[in-house]
Design an enzyme around this catalytic site. Sequence first.
Site, PDB file in Angstrom:
ATOM      1  N   GLU A  71       0.960  -1.143  -0.020  1.00 40.56           N
ATOM      2  CA  GLU A  71       0.073  -0.075  -0.148  1.00 40.56           C
ATOM      3  C   GLU A  71       0.842   1.332  -0.189  1.00 40.56           C
ATOM      4  O   GLU A  71       2.190   1.283   0.027  1.00 40.56           O
ATOM      5  CB  GLU A  71      -0.995  -0.080   1.260  1.00 40.56           C
ATOM      6  CG  GLU A  71      -2.296  -0.343   1.095  1.00 40.56           C
ATOM      7  CD  GLU A  71      -2.925   0.852   0.341  1.00 40.56           C
ATOM      8  OE1 GLU A  71      -2.468   1.871  -0.026  1.00 40.56           O
ATOM      9  OE2 GLU A  71      -4.325   0.793   0.449  1.00 40.56           O
ATOM     10  N   ASN A 110     -10.194   5.404   3.491  1.00 43.16           N
ATOM     11  CA  ASN A 110      -9.230   4.994   2.626  1.00 43.16           C
ATOM     12  C   ASN A 110      -8.533   6.199   1.578  1.00 43.16           C
ATOM     13  O   ASN A 110      -7.960   7.151   2.368  1.00 43.16           O
ATOM     14  CB  ASN A 110      -9.647   3.778   1.607  1.00 43.16           C
ATOM     15  CG  ASN A 110      -8.773   2.778   1.546  1.00 43.16           C
ATOM     16  OD1 ASN A 110      -7.374   3.111   1.316  1.00 43.16           O
ATOM     17  ND2 ASN A 110      -9.227   1.677   1.439  1.00 43.16           N
ATOM     18  N   ASP A 142     -10.097   2.221  -3.425  1.00 43.83           N
ATOM     19  CA  ASP A 142      -8.885   2.030  -2.494  1.00 43.83           C
ATOM     20  C   ASP A 142      -8.102   3.436  -2.541  1.00 43.83           C
ATOM     21  O   ASP A 142      -8.685   4.471  -2.560  1.00 43.83           O
ATOM     22  CB  ASP A 142      -8.174   0.764  -2.585  1.00 43.83           C
ATOM     23  CG  ASP A 142      -7.333   0.273  -1.424  1.00 43.83           C
ATOM     24  OD1 ASP A 142      -7.155   1.136  -0.679  1.00 43.83           O
ATOM     25  OD2 ASP A 142      -7.439  -0.775  -1.318  1.00 43.83           O
TER      26      ASP A 142
END
Length: 311
Positions: free
Chosen positions: A25, A155, A204
């Site tokens: 991420e 997010n 996301d």
Amino acid sequence: MRPFAHIPTIGTPRVATGVPHFLGEGPTWDPVRGELLWVDIMAGDVYRGRFAYGGGIQIEERIAFPDTAGAVAISRAGEMVVAGTHRLYFRAVDGTVTAGPEVIGGDERRFNDGKPDPAGRFVVGTKGPTSEEQLVRFETDSRVTVLDDDLSLSNGLAWTRDGRLLYSVDTLTRRIFVRDYDPESGKAGARRLFSELPGDGYPDGITTDADDHLWVAVWGGGCVVRYSPAGEPVGRIDVPAPHVSCVTFAGPDLDTLVITTATENLTDEQLVQYPLAGLLFTIRPGVRGNHPHLWAGAASRLAPTSLEGTE
């Protein structure tokens, strides 16, 4: 059929790393040192890498933090701030790591995606079991401001080129929001719906380009989608991994899109079907990104043990 299958494709990404991540991420370009930073959240690891020939990324260092590493940002001096489970961690230039006070609580709750705003204040959201997750901002004068407190899973974050619009993602509702934002004072307006994803994919991580289009990593959709400022999907990058987690523009010319992916929640059959899941990918999509915001650094390290009211 994949979501957004009707949207024109932009190109084919290439594999950039050889190390798979459980929950890769938060790719972040460090323009001062010419490095890419990213995290493997549940492992609590921050990675440093440099671009290699042909769009590959050479891993230079893996830095372990005490618990989860939801996001990382860096200051001009090279200090890091990392969103831990319930607190922020700070890594000095000499490698010393210190912990901030606990700001959130709960065994199933943790900090998630975060980025500096145009003034260098660290903005970060929470992930947990409730529909009351938060998006908060760590101010430079030891306060923490709550921007949202009714999210399913806070997010991705991104600002327009001039810093006057803030995009934010609420993943489980499949919604992307936008609001007015004062880049100097941080005053935020009421959020409004920018787009709601169809089908099985979830929004996301996000980033913007120099044309103020929004790029969205679609978790469960195996793609990245480019949106116009009007909220219309106008381009798609298919990624050979179902769980596409985040995107950012990187490189000296900010012309390389870095895409992170994850193996989290994939079955054994899916891991066989998608052997590249969890790797990083790169592509040059023909547009450039915006200059990344740097964290304000040591001046913003202080944080209270409780949150202030919603702005």
